[in-house]
Write an enzyme that holds these catalytic residues in place. Structure first.
Site, PDB file in Angstrom:
ATOM      1  N   ASP A 240      21.131 -13.246  -0.979  1.00  0.00           N
ATOM      2  CA  ASP A 240      22.129 -12.720  -0.231  1.00  0.00           C
ATOM      3  C   ASP A 240      23.117 -12.140  -1.366  1.00  0.00           C
ATOM      4  O   ASP A 240      22.837 -12.079  -2.609  1.00  0.00           O
ATOM      5  CB  ASP A 240      22.937 -13.717   0.690  1.00  0.00           C
ATOM      6  CG  ASP A 240      23.587 -13.201   1.846  1.00  0.00           C
ATOM      7  OD1 ASP A 240      24.185 -12.361   1.778  1.00  0.00           O
ATOM      8  OD2 ASP A 240      22.774 -13.677   2.809  1.00  0.00           O
ATOM      9  N   HIS A 278      28.833 -13.537   2.124  1.00  0.00           N
ATOM     10  CA  HIS A 278      28.328 -13.920   3.324  1.00  0.00           C
ATOM     11  C   HIS A 278      27.065 -14.846   2.879  1.00  0.00           C
ATOM     12  O   HIS A 278      26.570 -15.574   3.798  1.00  0.00           O
ATOM     13  CB  HIS A 278      27.305 -12.436   3.583  1.00  0.00           C
ATOM     14  CG  HIS A 278      26.274 -12.404   4.891  1.00  0.00           C
ATOM     15  ND1 HIS A 278      25.062 -12.590   4.646  1.00  0.00           N
ATOM     16  CD2 HIS A 278      26.585 -11.979   5.910  1.00  0.00           C
ATOM     17  CE1 HIS A 278      24.571 -12.402   5.717  1.00  0.00           C
ATOM     18  NE2 HIS A 278      25.427 -11.858   6.692  1.00  0.00           N
ATOM     19  N   SER A 492      21.949 -12.776  11.163  1.00  0.00           N
ATOM     20  CA  SER A 492      22.068 -13.374   9.775  1.00  0.00           C
ATOM     21  C   SER A 492      22.317 -14.697   9.768  1.00  0.00           C
ATOM     22  O   SER A 492      22.024 -15.677   8.893  1.00  0.00           O
ATOM     23  CB  SER A 492      23.691 -12.794   8.991  1.00  0.00           C
ATOM     24  OG  SER A 492      23.284 -11.484   8.716  1.00  0.00           O
TER      25      SER A 492
END
Length: 703
Positions: A240, A278, A492
């Site tokens: 990520d 994230h 996600s």
């Protein structure tokens, strides 16, 4: 008296407490052995009987009510049991009376019978025959079971001379009955719950319903944790943008292994000052440590390999990601990202890098690779007539393709909501493998060059559903002030849920290949259904085809408990290697049209062994396979339905039926293998014709 035996009870001999005659309970295609408990029984009272008089009843000592079952529990001395039950049954206000049972070799679990029986009849059994069978066994039909053809709930009439278990065992022997089960009650057992302070808010792991929570919209992780909470030797690589490795939920001996920052070309994949990180949120969902505070991940005992990407998806960057994961021992690779492009096929090098990880990682067993399906509410491979996008950025017939989600070695993950519905944004298609819980939100598409999220218009219904609670950057940075965010989402967040379940599977059975993990994930799902049209496009895709696949949910929502149990069972089988008998009948037989006798093809087994495993492979061509029912008949004439009339307009059937894919085959385990095994094929509708080309029988037995 509680459900736990007190010291005086424990001093009684087994002969005093349980009947010497075992009772067989049919359940889920399996046979469980019960023993009668000789000092307790239950009754159901008529509605008009005043409950305050329960303590005055002289048949026995009233203990308590079992509320959902509407049963009253009484205890007596063993020698008084049958007399007390006879008195109860003769009383005008007693609707139902029953013995209490326990599972053999598990004396702490008591089984209470209700007056309900579920019966699944063969599809050819008509209403008149069902009524006749019900009358014979003193049963009263209550309601049909939705989703199961020719299956009904019956009440046992007070005039019945046998209890529900004995009745179901008798029913099971009838050719008209595919399955018969009594409705039983056992006391709920609390499963493992971590002490982490925010765990009760992590609805996606486990919940007992509530506001905006659909029944079973979680992944049943507590029951999986009863088996394993993850091993440090199982490493989840989260790929990520960045990771706040100072977060308390990523601390612990051996928690973080082989961190890599491909963007800065170092080994500290930390977020920049203005990053929301994230990756921190995704990593928390998968593997946040169980430490008594904050949240807990799906696989809290597993290790984290944080890999920060360059932010671009060129060939070399993709190779660097997967090569690092392979070389440093990743077990699972979780990728909550895709290309910021409507149509993005993978290059040869990108495909090869993923294939290498999936086949050569983990010392040849393969890394389990999980990718997010995407958040545009578009097919991962298909065409949409686009209109009404801001600035007409997309217009007219537009081909969509997500190369990462389409890779054959990848588990493509869609998103369901806390209400067990399709997340409005979740991408869909034939290549979706499974889905997992996430939030609900409008669809959007991120375009890298503009740096803008285009939220697509025309959402016609309310968007309901809870967000995902997970780790956030420490302090004011990140998605929310503080160390956690409660509104993470998209595919996600569904993706690290699946990655965490895969890590638990490998913790339970490290010998599984990546393909076996994928198969377990697919075969142990909850088949959630969403009958409503898509809130943006008006399409319907929330049901399953004859192969058990759904374009919105793949093979269903992951269920950690069932998946981990399946993995553990395979490990147990592997520790006890078996031998097998494999015989094929290649004689072609025409299937008579609209003939309820059908055809039978036989395979003779000469070995005198006991069946420990069974699988049947069938090759049929037919103008309309939906006309057919297919049965396997054992040498003792026991018959199981392998294939019901659900194949529709398909014309070719080449399928293997296993104990795992078709649990009804469990009924044939432990039988003697020797004798004539038969495959029966019946055409129940006129006009269309076909033939049985061949079939193969594989029987496993102890080594």
């Amino acid at each position: 008296m509680s459900d736990s035996l007190n010291s005086s009870d424990l001093q009684k001999t087994t002969n005093e407490l349980v009947n010497s005659v075992d009772v067989v309970l049919q359940r889920g295609g399996e046979e469980l052995i019960l023993e009668k408990v000789l000092y307790r029984f239950t009754i159901r009272l008529a509605a008009e009987f005043p409950r305050e008089q329960l303590s005055n009843i002289t048949w026995g000592v009233w203990q308590r009510t079992i509320p959902k079952a509407q049963l009253e529990l009484f205890t007596v001395k063993p020698e008084q049991l049958e007399t007390a039950m006879s008195q109860a049954r003769d009383h005008k206000n007693v609707v139902f009376a029953s013995h209490v049972y326990k599972f053999k070799d598990n004396p702490g679990t008591f089984v209470y019978l209700s007056d309900q029986i579920t019966i699944q009849f063969a599809t050819w059994v008509d209403t008149a025959k069902i009524k006749s069978i019900a009358t014979t066994f003193k049963l009263v039909e209550n309601k049909p079971i939705l989703g199961l053809p020719n299956t009904f709930v019956f009440f046992v009439n007070k005039q019945a001379t046998d209890n529900p278990i004995k009745i179901t065992n008798q029913l099971q022997s009838l050719p008209e009955v595919l399955a018969a089960e009594p409705n039983i009650f056992i006391q709920q057992e609390p499963h493992y719950k971590p002490a982490d302070s925010l765990y009760p808010e992590q609805w996606y792991l486990n919940h007992n319903s509530g506001n905006l929570l659909g029944i079973g919209s979680h992944i049943s992780v507590e029951q999986a944790w009863d088996i394993t909470r993850g091993l440090r030797s199982v490493v989840v690589a989260v790929v990520d943008d960045s990771f706040d490795l100072n977060h308390p939920d990523f601390q612990g001996m051996g928690k973080v292994v082989a961190p890599r920052d491909l963007k800065e070309n170092d080994f500290l994949p930390l977020p920049g000052e203005k990053e929301t990180s994230h990756g921190t949120a995704c990593a928390g969902i998968a593997v946040a440590e169980e430490n008594g505070t904050g949240i807990v991940g799906v696989a809290p005992g597993c290790a984290l390999m944080p890999i920060r990407t360059t932010g671009y998806l060129d060939d070399e960057s993709i190779e660097d990601i997967f090569n690092w994961a392979i070389d440093k021992g990743a077990s699972v690779i979780s990728c909550s990202w895709g290309a910021s492009a409507v149509y993005f096929p993978l290059s040869l090098r990108q495909k090869a890098a993923i294939t290498r990880a999936a086949t050569q990682g983990r010392n040849g067993k393969g890394c389990v690779i999980v990718f997010a399906a995407g958040n545009a509410n578009r097919p991962i491979d298909g065409v949409i007539n686009e209109q009404n996008w801001p600035k007409n950025i997309l217009q007219g017939k537009t081909a969509w393709l997500s190369g990462f989600a389409l890779h054959p070695d990848v588990i493509a993950v869609a998103a369901s909501t806390s209400l067990n519905k399709k997340a409005a944004y979740s991408n869909w298609g034939a290549n979706i493998s499974v889905c997992a819980p996430s939030n609900n939100a409008p669809p959007g598409m991120w375009f890298q060059e503009t740096g803008f999220v285009y939220t697509q218009p025309t959402i016609t219904t309310a968007i309901s559903g809870l967000g995902m609670l997970t780790t956030d950057q420490l302090g004011a940075a990140g998605y929310n002030p503080g160390n956690f965010t409660n509104n993470f989402g998209g595919t996600s967040s569904a993706t690290p849920v699946v990655a965490g379940v895969a890590a638990l599977i490998l913790s339970a059975n490290p010998n599984l290949t990546a393909q076996e993990v994928n198969r377990i994930l697919q075969e142990t799902t909850d088949k959630i259904v969403d009958p409503d049209p898509d809130s943006q496009l008006g399409l319907r895709g929330g049901s399953y085809d004859s192969n058990g696949h759904c374009i919105w949910f793949g093979y269903g929502k992951v269920n950690a408990a069932k998946a981990v149990r399946a993995a553990e069972q395979l490990r147990i089988v592997a520790l006890n290697p078996s031998q097998e008998i494999r015989v094929e009948n290649k004689k072609e037989i025409m299937i008579p049209d609209f003939d309820k006798l059908g055809i039978r093809s036989a395979i003779a087994i000469n070995q005198n062994v006991t069946v420990a495993d069974i699988q049947v492979t069938i090759n049929i061509v037919h103008d309309f396979l939906g006309d057919l029912e297919i049965y396997l008949i054992a040498p003792n004439n026991q018959q199981v339905l392998l294939q019901s009339r659900t194949l529709g307009r398909q014309t070719q059937l080449q399928r293997t039926y296993t104990v795992r894919s078709h649990p009804v085959l469990k009924q044939l385990l432990s039988l003697a293998a020797k004798g004539l095994w038969q495959l029966q094929v019946i055409d129940y509708s006129p006009q269309d014709m076909g033939k049985l080309n061949s079939w193969e029988l594989l029987l496993g037995y102890g080594g």
